[in-house]
Design an enzyme around this catalytic site. Sequence first.
Site, mmCIF file in Angstrom:
data_model
loop_
_atom_site.group_PDB
_atom_site.id
_atom_site.type_symbol
_atom_site.label_atom_id
_atom_site.label_comp_id
_atom_site.label_asym_id
_atom_site.label_seq_id
_atom_site.Cartn_x
_atom_site.Cartn_y
_atom_site.Cartn_z
ATOM 1 N N LYS A 259 25.986 -14.200 50.429
ATOM 2 C CA LYS A 259 26.550 -13.036 49.488
ATOM 3 C C LYS A 259 27.843 -12.086 50.027
ATOM 4 O O LYS A 259 27.615 -12.053 51.421
ATOM 5 C CB LYS A 259 25.745 -12.206 48.699
ATOM 6 N N ARG A 333 15.727 -20.181 41.161
ATOM 7 C CA ARG A 333 15.232 -21.253 40.239
ATOM 8 C C ARG A 333 14.405 -21.999 41.198
ATOM 9 O O ARG A 333 13.640 -23.004 40.688
ATOM 10 C CB ARG A 333 16.510 -21.881 39.607
#
Length: 484
Positions: A259, A333
């Site tokens: 990130k 996920r």
Amino acid sequence: MAQKLLILRSSARAFGVTSARSFGTSTQLKQKSGLVLGLYAEDESGQSILTPAGKRFDQSVDGQLSKLIQSSGPVLKKGKTRVFFGLPGYSAVAVAGLGKKGLGYNDQENINEGLEAAAEGANLGVWKYQGPKSKKAKPLPVIEPFEKSGTNWSNGVAKADAQNFARRLMDTPANLMTPTIFAQEAASVLSKVNVEVEIHDQKWAEEKKMGSFLSVTRGSDEPPRFLEMSYFGASNSLSKPVVLVGKGVTFDTGGISLKPPGKMDEMRADMGGAACVVATLKAAATLKIPINIKGLVPLCENMPSGRATKPGDVVTAMNGKTIQIDNTDAEGRLILADALWYAAQSPNRVIVDMATLTGAMTVCLGQAAAGVFSNSNEMWEELQKASCQTGDRVWRFPLWNFYTKQISEIPGADLNNIGKGPGGGSCTAAAFLKEFVGDSVWMHLDIASVMSSSGSEVPYISKGMAGRPVRTLIQFLAQLGGSK
């Protein structure tokens, strides 16, 4: 000494006010006892209306309060306050505008505007995260009802305390809230309210062949944990439980798909789903909601290292499906996939997962609501009803095959962890999770949009992590259990 604040039926959605006007000298605030009461907007005669308890207080001071209200300026708007000094018994008396009396469901806003929830709003409004500082933390005000209120007050306090617990877990620095520490904290708190807690280790996950979950854990030196929590509130302990599944990434760097550094510190709260699950179980047990609940929380960090999963790697999930991981920052996920399949292997009433899953949800909704995906209209309607009651709203998104094709029509594996088409990131993430719930009734809550608060969107939640939508989940469970 903590300040004491007595509440007279003020509104939860009006209590955390954005502005206040004071009448008197500030030196009087050094005393320790204050009073808050509600004021409805004017009736047909043009007069503002105090709540019944407010009227009784006004009578006890010979009408001094109503005179002060009339002389202090224009009609008090909803969510605004005025503070008065010099009234008998209290160093300060605050009057909060509640809006028009008799309001009900607003179908444009998807909220019941007529509900008053003083205990929730007051206890959420005064709470703030006070981290590890060298100076002693300032005591928070003690909130008490001015008059006896039965179970309504204690129920509201339990709901607010649960949300504040989630806020604390989310705001704690990641080095002080590792997977191991989170699991120990959950076990310590839940064991006090008779919730059974099992803490599974990495070996257990390996034995269960949770390859999707374990692929995220590889880059970190912190060992993963998998929490399994059980609350038996139904009269029949064998009745099918509601299963709550929460994403527990205690810090998310993005892994090899790193990130950008701006605001990366906020990724300490990427375990917001896990925090909400634990907090909801705490409240359900405290309130003795007559329903069975199972809580499942995979816990890990997502870190880059020489051992970390690389973009393009293929792993095998617990259900045997292969997953090509093209973006290691789409890790939530991956850990949820195995947790959902584990949940689906046992009889259940409904599986509800929650996760700070996609930034796309914040783009869609801002901080107004959490996004919901479901294969059940009935369960969606129950959740929406609950959100209207609590004021912490949810909004439904589609689970069309259009999105399933974007994560499944690939050459190298059964699934890809990101969609191949432009946009729709929240929808493709939900479509991915759908592949792991089997035939279970299921709802997915993407709570990335409500992870934090700037202190202005929801005026009774101060700046920091929000702990949303815990109260909506509690209300949802109460409805399923047949209680209010």
